[in-house]
Motif scaffolding. Sequence first.
Motif, PDB file in Angstrom:
ATOM      1  N   ALA A 156      15.989 -22.798  22.559  1.00 19.75           N
ATOM      2  CA  ALA A 156      15.814 -23.599  21.421  1.00 19.75           C
ATOM      3  C   ALA A 156      14.462 -23.756  20.673  1.00 19.75           C
ATOM      4  O   ALA A 156      13.597 -23.697  21.277  1.00 19.75           O
ATOM      5  CB  ALA A 156      16.067 -24.891  21.689  1.00 19.75           C
ATOM      6  N   PRO A 157      14.559 -23.656  19.573  1.00 21.98           N
ATOM      7  CA  PRO A 157      13.194 -23.633  18.715  1.00 21.98           C
ATOM      8  C   PRO A 157      12.643 -25.077  19.084  1.00 21.98           C
ATOM      9  O   PRO A 157      13.257 -26.050  19.269  1.00 21.98           O
ATOM     10  CB  PRO A 157      13.386 -23.532  17.144  1.00 21.98           C
ATOM     11  N   GLY A 158      11.276 -25.061  18.944  1.00 20.60           N
ATOM     12  CA  GLY A 158      10.530 -26.476  18.902  1.00 20.60           C
ATOM     13  C   GLY A 158      11.027 -27.193  17.595  1.00 20.60           C
ATOM     14  O   GLY A 158      11.511 -26.953  16.871  1.00 20.60           O
ATOM     15  N   ALA A 159      10.457 -28.585  17.656  1.00 21.10           N
ATOM     16  CA  ALA A 159      10.298 -29.493  16.605  1.00 21.10           C
ATOM     17  C   ALA A 159       9.595 -29.034  15.417  1.00 21.10           C
ATOM     18  O   ALA A 159       8.752 -27.840  15.429  1.00 21.10           O
ATOM     19  CB  ALA A 159       9.958 -30.889  17.273  1.00 21.10           C
ATOM     20  N   SER A 160       9.675 -29.493  14.273  1.00 20.64           N
ATOM     21  CA  SER A 160       9.161 -29.001  13.064  1.00 20.64           C
ATOM     22  C   SER A 160       7.592 -29.051  13.296  1.00 20.64           C
ATOM     23  O   SER A 160       7.213 -29.918  14.096  1.00 20.64           O
ATOM     24  CB  SER A 160       9.667 -30.040  11.724  1.00 20.64           C
ATOM     25  N   TYR A 161       6.968 -28.088  12.893  1.00 16.84           N
ATOM     26  CA  TYR A 161       5.512 -27.809  13.148  1.00 16.84           C
ATOM     27  C   TYR A 161       4.713 -27.898  12.003  1.00 16.84           C
ATOM     28  O   TYR A 161       4.611 -26.847  11.292  1.00 16.84           O
ATOM     29  CB  TYR A 161       5.425 -26.545  13.720  1.00 16.84           C
ATOM     30  N   PRO A 162       4.400 -29.215  11.286  1.00 16.05           N
ATOM     31  CA  PRO A 162       3.848 -29.251  10.193  1.00 16.05           C
ATOM     32  C   PRO A 162       2.734 -28.502   9.623  1.00 16.05           C
ATOM     33  O   PRO A 162       2.521 -27.906   8.481  1.00 16.05           O
ATOM     34  CB  PRO A 162       3.707 -30.753   9.998  1.00 16.05           C
ATOM     35  N   ILE A 163       1.644 -28.379  10.765  1.00 10.21           N
ATOM     36  CA  ILE A 163       0.518 -27.864  10.428  1.00 10.21           C
ATOM     37  C   ILE A 163       0.644 -26.313  10.291  1.00 10.21           C
ATOM     38  O   ILE A 163       0.073 -25.807   9.298  1.00 10.21           O
ATOM     39  CB  ILE A 163      -0.535 -28.120  11.636  1.00 10.21           C
TER      40      ILE A 163
ATOM     41  N   THR B 266       9.064 -20.281   6.360  1.00  8.93           N
ATOM     42  CA  THR B 266       8.112 -21.275   6.908  1.00  8.93           C
ATOM     43  C   THR B 266       7.898 -21.084   8.547  1.00  8.93           C
ATOM     44  O   THR B 266       8.572 -20.262   8.828  1.00  8.93           O
ATOM     45  CB  THR B 266       8.646 -22.799   6.879  1.00  8.93           C
ATOM     46  N   TYR B 267       6.953 -21.662   8.974  1.00 10.81           N
ATOM     47  CA  TYR B 267       6.811 -21.309  10.625  1.00 10.81           C
ATOM     48  C   TYR B 267       8.315 -21.796  11.113  1.00 10.81           C
ATOM     49  O   TYR B 267       8.610 -21.185  12.255  1.00 10.81           O
ATOM     50  CB  TYR B 267       5.736 -21.984  10.804  1.00 10.81           C
ATOM     51  N   ASP B 268       8.439 -23.087  10.715  1.00  5.63           N
ATOM     52  CA  ASP B 268      10.104 -23.558  11.389  1.00  5.63           C
ATOM     53  C   ASP B 268      11.235 -22.470  11.176  1.00  5.63           C
ATOM     54  O   ASP B 268      11.878 -22.236  12.122  1.00  5.63           O
ATOM     55  CB  ASP B 268      10.557 -24.752  10.788  1.00  5.63           C
ATOM     56  N   ASP B 269      11.195 -21.557   9.888  1.00  8.21           N
ATOM     57  CA  ASP B 269      12.222 -20.750   9.900  1.00  8.21           C
ATOM     58  C   ASP B 269      11.862 -19.736  10.777  1.00  8.21           C
ATOM     59  O   ASP B 269      12.836 -19.155  11.556  1.00  8.21           O
ATOM     60  CB  ASP B 269      11.805 -20.071   8.447  1.00  8.21           C
TER      61      ASP B 269
END
Length: 806
Positions: A740-747, A762-765
């Motif tokens: 599973a991917p981690g939580a959203s990573y704003p930085i 994005t990094y989240d993508d």
Amino acid sequence: MSSLIQGWEWVCSSAVKLLASLIRDHIEDANDHAFEEGRRRGLAEGRTEGYSEGLQKGQLVYKVEEAPAKPSKALDPGLYGPARFAVATVESQMRNEVALAVAAGIVRAPTEEQWRMILSDHPATCISAGAGSGKSTTLVLRVVFMLQHLGVRDEELTVISFTRASCHDLRQSLRKVLGFWRGSEISEKWANRRVRTFHSVLCGLAETSLPGRKLFTFLGDKEDPILEAGEEDVDNPITGSKLNDAQAAVIRKAYGSLFSQSQEFRSSILAIVRSQLAVAALDRSGGDLKPGRIYYAAMRDNAVREMLERLWESHGWPFEGVEVGPFEIPASLGQHKLYASGVEKATNTPVVLGFPPSSDESVRMLPVIVKDIGDYSLGKAQWDKKTILSRYAERPYIFIQSESDLKNFLLRQKVLKESSEHCLPADAPVFPVRLDGEMKEALIYEALFSQGEFIETLGIEVTQMINRMPTPQVIDVNTHFLSALGLFWPHLRKEMEQQKLHTYNQAFLTLTGVADTVRLNAQRLGALRHLLVDEFQDISPQIASWLKAMQRRLLSDNPSKPVSVMAIGDDWQSIYGWRGSAPQLFIKFVDYFRTHEALGPAGELMLTANFRSVPAVLADAERLIDRVGIKVAKRCDPKVPQLSGDHGVRLEQYSNKEGKMSREDELRLLSSEISSIYKSALAMKLKSTEKVIVMTRSGDMRDKLRSAFPQRRYPGMTICTYHQAKGLEADVAVMVGDCAPGASYPIRNMLYAASGMYPSYTYDDASADEAFRLAYVGVTRARRRVFWYVKRAGDGGTAVVYASAT
């Protein structure tokens, strides 16, 4: 009189005649002169014109006048070309020689797909090679073809792979195959120089271009590979890996000295303390909780809170700096309310208590007795409260449940007290921080170093990247962290420079920036003229820029000698984005590795045949790739026949609906299942020695399973993490834990945007895509059967792809 008159008339008549004769003679003389003058001029002009025309016509035989040159052409940005490799004249010879090698048992006969890679005539070629496609053998034959038939000199070719293990395998294969062609043994030294890791190559170049420097990566080690001038293998270090004591001392010293020198840095660090240290991480993922669960939690809350407060009394409750409650916790719970045991005086932050240290199962099983509702264990009641607050709390709150939580809270009180008294803390506070999106917490100076290293993998200096970012619209922990990082990084670089230390990233960036002028060892640089890069999908933008800069330098030093690159990889198996790898460089190879306009774009080839897995395994693996957003579109053609009993992914979910199960029960269940699978794999009586590969999501579970299944008692069984499994295979694959991917990573989302490299991505993508690719790597380790064990196949993971079939 008349005779006189007649005489006068005769005289006049004679005079007129004489005058007329004179006039006639003059006119005739003038005409004759004019004729002669006209004739003379005509001849002269005719002669001149004729001579000139004749001369010019004659000069065409022996004189060529240079026409004025056209305006200079604009510089072509392409690095590769414009000429192709001269393949046509030597292709048949190579095919004949390979046939002899096949007959001698040296290599397997290449497929037509593989032949296209071996015989590629384009100096910039990207090979998309699927799992089990035989790319390593094909790569070795490509090297043989370049050295034996395309006129490439040994010392101008380098094969690059990422790890010592992969380099070792390639060297052994190359020595065997090339030795057959040359009719003599290929020395180990020769192979070591031709097949290298990126970082081994860098060490060799740094020995000349960055003399007297030491690599930070090897600080504290007994041996420094740079002393061997890059001849020794150097593995690819993992960004964010744990620092050893010597490395940590350097980073911590720089952190402490800057804290004492810079008010701006102190302010940023203290802001991080207030927003992070001992503050609970919120989890907004998942849907809404059932109203009944919230209702009963609110009904039990006073009893739960009072029971936990009594348990904490022996650990010093109420703690210094806390005003005792109860205090309502602002949360979106409608008419229901949950309460904190106190608030922090300095910040008015709610303080919520969990279980104190060393609470055993008997304490967790204590009943929570509330009138008019059923009994409930304290453990379950506390879990419900924690889950609800994490989902619905409207402001940060402090959560204390362990010895480390209490330690962090007390440190927090000390720092807040000192800062409120407007005095400089005696020491820079060292505390754990876990940024949004991070899987684990790290000490503040380690977190600063890790994020700085990640930024540099994008090929951009840290301060330049931070300056690219737009003005923040909110002030939060990420804003404070980036502000601190922007101050810390140049200070750290200065401190390291004084000690003659540099990191790999700094060396890559430095050599890229000064490639046109820096002094480089000609022999080591020359080895990069023709590159073949294995596992290309795992390189970072920083390394890609460095490669191109080195090859541009070679072309600048000698424009008549072309350079080439062949990238071999599989973006479907790209699983290192968290350390800076960028599969986009492979997916869009044509855009990043430009060719001369006269040559045309880079060549793109595919190896689609799979010689490892049966059709059922590959079909299930591709179900995962279907969920990946950005990828190379290709197919996988299975070549292994399927036998009775072979199957794709069989998913087993083994916990309750909340995904809860004790570690002991989980280990007991998994051990029983793995033991049964191992026995079945042995009963298959296949020739292969690799029977079972067990992959785990966590290193902790890997270690526990290794203890349960020691290799000496279970030959043919490998136990590793998903990431460690890459490149391995076995008859049966056992996967433990969801990907599973981690939580959203704003930085890192902000860093991706500021880099400009990944528009609308994005990094989240990237993390979501990588989770499915990691699961794909796990499934494709299997030749014939796959078993996947997860507590619960949730929507946030990847195993859900198969949940409907179970």
